[in-house]
Motif scaffolding. Structure first.
Motif, PDB file in Angstrom:
ATOM      1  N   ARG A 139      15.500  -9.306 -11.494  1.00  0.00           N
ATOM      2  CA  ARG A 139      14.141  -9.510 -11.028  1.00  0.00           C
ATOM      3  C   ARG A 139      13.503  -8.166 -10.708  1.00  0.00           C
ATOM      4  O   ARG A 139      14.201  -7.169 -10.459  1.00  0.00           O
ATOM      5  N   THR A 140      12.190  -8.151 -10.707  1.00  0.00           N
ATOM      6  CA  THR A 140      11.427  -6.952 -10.365  1.00  0.00           C
ATOM      7  C   THR A 140      10.283  -7.377  -9.457  1.00  0.00           C
ATOM      8  O   THR A 140       9.626  -8.386  -9.709  1.00  0.00           O
ATOM      9  N   ASP A 141      10.053  -6.585  -8.397  1.00  0.00           N
ATOM     10  CA  ASP A 141       9.027  -6.945  -7.428  1.00  0.00           C
ATOM     11  C   ASP A 141       8.174  -5.746  -7.039  1.00  0.00           C
ATOM     12  O   ASP A 141       8.687  -4.631  -6.892  1.00  0.00           O
ATOM     13  N   VAL A 142       6.886  -6.005  -6.860  1.00  0.00           N
ATOM     14  CA  VAL A 142       6.005  -5.072  -6.171  1.00  0.00           C
ATOM     15  C   VAL A 142       6.047  -5.452  -4.696  1.00  0.00           C
ATOM     16  O   VAL A 142       5.751  -6.591  -4.326  1.00  0.00           O
ATOM     17  N   ILE A 143       6.432  -4.501  -3.835  1.00  0.00           N
ATOM     18  CA  ILE A 143       6.614  -4.774  -2.409  1.00  0.00           C
ATOM     19  C   ILE A 143       5.803  -3.765  -1.602  1.00  0.00           C
ATOM     20  O   ILE A 143       5.923  -2.544  -1.820  1.00  0.00           O
ATOM     21  N   GLU A 144       4.999  -4.247  -0.677  1.00  0.00           N
ATOM     22  CA  GLU A 144       4.234  -3.357   0.203  1.00  0.00           C
ATOM     23  C   GLU A 144       5.223  -2.490   0.984  1.00  0.00           C
ATOM     24  O   GLU A 144       6.296  -2.956   1.397  1.00  0.00           O
ATOM     25  N   THR A 145       4.903  -1.216   1.188  1.00  0.00           N
ATOM     26  CA  THR A 145       5.866  -0.246   1.712  1.00  0.00           C
ATOM     27  C   THR A 145       6.438  -0.626   3.072  1.00  0.00           C
ATOM     28  O   THR A 145       7.659  -0.534   3.292  1.00  0.00           O
ATOM     29  N   ARG A 146       5.610  -1.064   4.011  1.00  0.00           N
ATOM     30  CA  ARG A 146       6.138  -1.423   5.330  1.00  0.00           C
ATOM     31  C   ARG A 146       7.064  -2.637   5.237  1.00  0.00           C
ATOM     32  O   ARG A 146       8.087  -2.699   5.929  1.00  0.00           O
ATOM     33  N   ASP A 147       6.719  -3.571   4.380  1.00  0.00           N
ATOM     34  CA  ASP A 147       7.588  -4.725   4.154  1.00  0.00           C
ATOM     35  C   ASP A 147       8.905  -4.275   3.532  1.00  0.00           C
ATOM     36  O   ASP A 147       9.985  -4.763   3.883  1.00  0.00           O
ATOM     37  N   PHE A 148       8.824  -3.325   2.614  1.00  0.00           N
ATOM     38  CA  PHE A 148      10.023  -2.785   1.968  1.00  0.00           C
ATOM     39  C   PHE A 148      10.957  -2.161   3.009  1.00  0.00           C
ATOM     40  O   PHE A 148      12.175  -2.375   2.986  1.00  0.00           O
ATOM     41  N   LEU A 149      10.395  -1.409   3.948  1.00  0.00           N
ATOM     42  CA  LEU A 149      11.215  -0.756   4.970  1.00  0.00           C
ATOM     43  C   LEU A 149      11.857  -1.762   5.918  1.00  0.00           C
ATOM     44  O   LEU A 149      12.930  -1.512   6.474  1.00  0.00           O
ATOM     45  N   THR A 150      11.205  -2.899   6.093  1.00  0.00           N
ATOM     46  CA  THR A 150      11.780  -3.959   6.927  1.00  0.00           C
ATOM     47  C   THR A 150      12.915  -4.669   6.201  1.00  0.00           C
ATOM     48  O   THR A 150      13.980  -4.920   6.775  1.00  0.00           O
ATOM     49  N   ARG A 151      12.698  -4.955   4.930  1.00  0.00           N
ATOM     50  CA  ARG A 151      13.668  -5.733   4.163  1.00  0.00           C
ATOM     51  C   ARG A 151      14.789  -4.888   3.584  1.00  0.00           C
ATOM     52  O   ARG A 151      15.904  -5.365   3.400  1.00  0.00           O
ATOM     53  N   ARG A 152      14.486  -3.642   3.213  1.00  0.00           N
ATOM     54  CA  ARG A 152      15.459  -2.721   2.617  1.00  0.00           C
ATOM     55  C   ARG A 152      16.220  -3.332   1.436  1.00  0.00           C
ATOM     56  O   ARG A 152      17.461  -3.340   1.403  1.00  0.00           O
TER      57      ARG A 152
END
Length: 252
Positions: free
Chosen positions: A132-145
């Motif tokens: 899978r490939t996702d576009v993830i907002e940066t702050r959300d990315f840092l939360t989810r890692r």
């Protein structure tokens, strides 16, 4: 209707042909129009195709151009099926933000606001995983890692959870050729787009949300928006690029 005789050998050959694996079209590229603007969109099935990033050649120099990468891949029995510039970079073509290639991190996540389009928060990260490939907002990315096999950070986000970036203005007069990428909720549908006439951020974001029906989309660049799409007999030349996102396949 008269019966048609079929030789046993021909029937067997037809059955064997039907059982052979057929090389699927790795990327569906097409020209489209949306709200009085023209675009080229290329759609990738992340579960079926090999989507990845490229930055430097084996000697450590940036690939820079599609034709250099294509030649090197051909020598290894691979086709460059699709490619596009994949995020902003410095004058030495090093990525401005987060960059991962084949699991190796070359640049950390940049979470803070800053100058230019990249720093127009919220920005985001294109995270490429095995299926899978996702576009993830940066702050959300840092939360989810999430663990990304390949990743590139760019900005601004165009669409965040079906909402346009809050700074985009419907009556903006800032028009450029622009390119970006959007992804579906299940991470399987990955759609890259490049405008064929100058567009505003607001117009470009609406293409992804309203035209392509994608809940998250990320701006990749404006001054360096280029596409390699052999399907359309197109391979753009111009200023040397930094990160490149591509689909490769065994030559055939």
């Amino acid at each position: 209707m008269a019966a048609v005789a079929v030789r046993p050998g021909a029937l067997l050959a037809a059955l064997l042909w039907a059982l052979l694996p057929v090389r699927a079209e790795a990327v569906d590229c097409r020209n489209v129009s949306f709200e009085d603007s023209r675009y080229t969109v290329c759609e990738v099935d992340a579960k079926q195709e090999r989507l990845r990033l490229f930055l430097d050649d084996p000697e450590g120099a940036p690939w820079g151009q599609f034709n250099r990468l294509e030649t090197a891949l051909k020598a290894k029995g691979q086709d460059l099926v699709f490619a596009m510039n994949a995020g902003m970079y410095h004058s030495d073509r090093a990525p401005v933000g987060y960059y991962v290639e084949d699991g190796a991190e070359a640049m950390r996540v940049v979470p803070d606001p800053g100058p230019g389009n990249f720093g127009l928060l919220p920005n985001g990260i294109l995270c490429i995983r095995d299926t899978r490939t996702d576009v993830i907002e940066t702050r959300d990315f840092l939360t989810r890692r999430p663990h990304c096999r390949h990743a590139t950070q760019s900005g601004p986000m165009l669409v965040i959870d079906n909402e346009l970036h809050p700074r985009f203005l419907p009556d903006s007069t800032s028009r450029y050729i622009r390119n970006g990428v959007g992804t579906s909720v299940d991470g399987r549908r990955v759609v890259f787009a490049i405008s064929r006439n100058t567009v505003t951020f607001h117009e470009f974001a609406r293409l992804f949300r309203d035209g392509l029906k994608l809940p998250n989309a990320l701006f990749l660049d404006g001054n360096v928006s280029r596409l390699h799409a052999p399907q359309l007999n197109r391979s753009d030349l111009g200023r040397r690029m930094g990160p490149i996102v591509a689909v490769t396949a065994p030559a055939g």
